[in-house]
Structures are given as C-alpha cells and as structure tokens.
Design an enzyme around this catalytic site. Sequence first.
Site: not given
Ligand code: NAD
Ligand code: TYD
Length: 328
Positions: A264, A118-119, A141, A240, A32, A198, A180, A12, A8-9
């Site tokens: 990548r 979705d990945e 991942y 992108n 967390d 990329y 990201k 999302i 939660g820290a």
């Molecule tokens: P984030 O990297 O910003 O946050 C992850 C959080 O989990 C951090 O607070 C970290 O300290 C905590 N954490 C990591 N390992 C841990 C552990 N072993 N025990 C307890 N806490 C731990 O990630 P986010 O982007 O907020 O993603 C949150 C979730 O949503 C993930 O499960 C991710 O797979 C999923 N998700 C993310 C996206 C996206 O676009 N960011 C999209 C779909 C799903």
């Molecule tokens: P990212 O934010 O890492 O999310 P995900 O790989 O989980 O979709 O990347 C989003 C898209 O952007 C992905 O196609 C990779 C691209 N990307 C770049 O082109 N340059 C960058 O520096 C990063 C971080 C991502």
Amino acid sequence: MKLLVCGGAGFIGSNFVRQRAGEHGDEVVVLDKLTYAGRRENLADVPHTFVHGGIEDAAAVAQAMEGVDAVVNFAAETHVDRSIAEPDAFVTTHAVGTFVLLEAARERGLRYLQVSTDEVYGSIAEGSFTEESPLEPSSPYSATKTGADLLVQSYTRTFGMETVICRGSNNYGPYQYPEKLIPLMVLNALHGDPLPVYGDGMQVRNWLYVTDFCAGIGHVLAHGAAGEVYNVGGPDECPNIEVVRRIIALTGADASLLTYVEDRPGHDRRYSLGSEKVRALGWEAQVRFEEGLERTVAWYRDNPGWWEPIRSGAYREYYERQYGSSLG
Ligand code: NAD
Ligand code: TYD
C-alpha cells in the site's frame, strides 16, 4: 441517558449501540447515512430509533438530536485503501460532517464524544504513542480524521463546549466489513481464495477487540474531562503475516493461499498505543488477541447470512478493483 450515536449502523457503532441499549439500558437514536459499510441488519436485535441521513446534513442532524443528552460520533469513511483510491467522501464526512454535528451540539449544550484513531499519530518504530505525541497522519483517511480531531478540540478551547476524543487502535470482531484485514482473510480462507498480504507482511498493528473499545468509549463518555484526548489501545501487537498464519490455522485453510502482493502506498509500519490515561478512568481490555481472533473466526463461520449478501454485491466490484491485477 438518551444518546445520539452517529454511524451506529457500522461495525464499531453497532457493537456500541448493542452494549449501551443492552447492558446500560440507554435510549439510543442512530443517525446513519447507510453507505456501503452501514447496514440496518447490524442492529436487527437492538432496540433503537433510526434516522437515515448524513452528519453533513443539518436537517437530519437536527431531527436526530431532538431530546438527546449526549452525542457519540462514529460516522466516518474508514478504509485506508479506499481513501487512496477515492478520497472525496473522506473530506466531506470528516471535515464538513464533524463541523455540522459540532455546531448542532453546541447550540443545544450537549456533551460530544468524537471517535478517532491511532492513525492520526502516524507510524512508530519503537515504544508507544501517548496523547501528547505529535500528529503525523500518512493517508487521506488519517489526515481527515486528524482534521476532525483538531476541529473538535477547537470547540472546547473557543466555545467552552464539552468535548472528548477517544483514539482507538485497530479493532476486530463481529460485524466488521470484509474489506479490513481480519474479516477479509477469514472469509477468503473459508472460501479457499488467495490471502493478499501487502509488502513483506511485517507491518505491526495493535489489536483491540471491539467490545473492549466500546467499553473504553463508555468510560470516556462518563468520566473523561472536557477537551481531553484518551487513547484506547489493544493488549497485543502482531505483525500482519502472523495474523494471517493464525487465521490459516483456525480455519484449516491451505497455507499455499498466502500471496504477497504490492504494498500500500504510504503504508504505516507500526502502530502502538499507550492507554494509561483511560486506565486511570477504570478501563481495562478484557479480551486477548488469541481469544478474540478465535471468537471472530467462529462468528464469521456461523453467520453466512450476514456476509453472503455483501460478498455477492457491490463488494465484488471493489474487490476486483483493489486486488484484481495482483491476484491474477
Ligand atoms: P464502518 O466503516 O464499519 O462504519 C462507518 C459507519 O458510518 C457506517 O454505518 C456508515 O454508513 C456511516 N457513515 C459514513 N459516512 C457517514 C455520514 N456522512 N453520515 C452518517 N453516517 C455515515 O467503520 P468502523 O470501523 O465501525 O469505525 C467507526 C469509527 O471508529 C470511525 O470514526 C473510525 O475512524 C473509528 N475507528 C475505527 C477503527 C477500526 O479499526 N475499525 C479503529 C479506531 C477508530
Ligand atoms: P486494515 O484492516 O486496512 O487497517 P489499517 O490500514 O487501518 O491498519 O489493514 C490492517 C493491516 O493489514 C495494514 O497493515 C494493511 C494490511 N492488509 C494486508 O496486508 N492485506 C489486505 O488485503 C488488507 C485489507 C490489509
């Protein structure tokens, strides 16, 4: 409702805690580990109880689960590039961590929601993934997230536990760590740094504003059927290169900052998520990409106090390792 929100820290998770403790008036416990991506500051304005620990640590999990009604698990390692460079923590958190959480929730008879992505479906050239699409993850991942999903489903099939899985598409919005695509490009554009695209930049992502994902998770938590998967996809898809061009326009950065760098490995070309099943529960995305991106750029511009400590800390070493040679 008293909710345990793991992870939660993070990005999302903290938006979800804000929504639940604020709009819904829930009592929230956050567990967390505070990895590089987790920050107490993300929750500074939100009432909650905080337990510091990993989801793989049974003692921390037991402490955090006391008296809760349901568990929502966001805790994860979330960056594909880091999973290519150093996959170890992805395996521990997603496989072992999810297992420890499931065991503890099963013992206590708690409803459990796994936040997924979705990945897990891999890449799709045309059309959209449904919940029935085969699981074909490309990166460490997404492979370890897939493993976690399968373990969660096995707890319903084998033990009759009440689990649900929510698979989101690419999220963006406030509090996202600048590794990201969107926050990285916004902060680089604001600083006049190169914008590393990329490959050919024609990879397509299905953008979902973070509060929409959080609302979708809330719907599934309240109304999802045990053992079911729900996709929560964004309303817009965008290559992108177009995302980066829009960020250049919104920040007023110089277009010459755009720099093509090496692709990548195993890069998924396109994600697209069909969300009919969660729509049937009453969810609808509220924020279109154009508006959400404007809001996001404004948030980063207005909150240097949030990102300055990140950009001047360990992030610099990560950035150097990831981009140093390609950006000269
Ligand atoms: P984030 O990297 O910003 O946050 C992850 C959080 O989990 C951090 O607070 C970290 O300290 C905590 N954490 C990591 N390992 C841990 C552990 N072993 N025990 C307890 N806490 C731990 O990630 P986010 O982007 O907020 O993603 C949150 C979730 O949503 C993930 O499960 C991710 O797979 C999923 N998700 C993310 C996206 C996206 O676009 N960011 C999209 C779909 C799903
Ligand atoms: P990212 O934010 O890492 O999310 P995900 O790989 O989980 O979709 O990347 C989003 C898209 O952007 C992905 O196609 C990779 C691209 N990307 C770049 O082109 N340059 C960058 O520096 C990063 C971080 C991502």
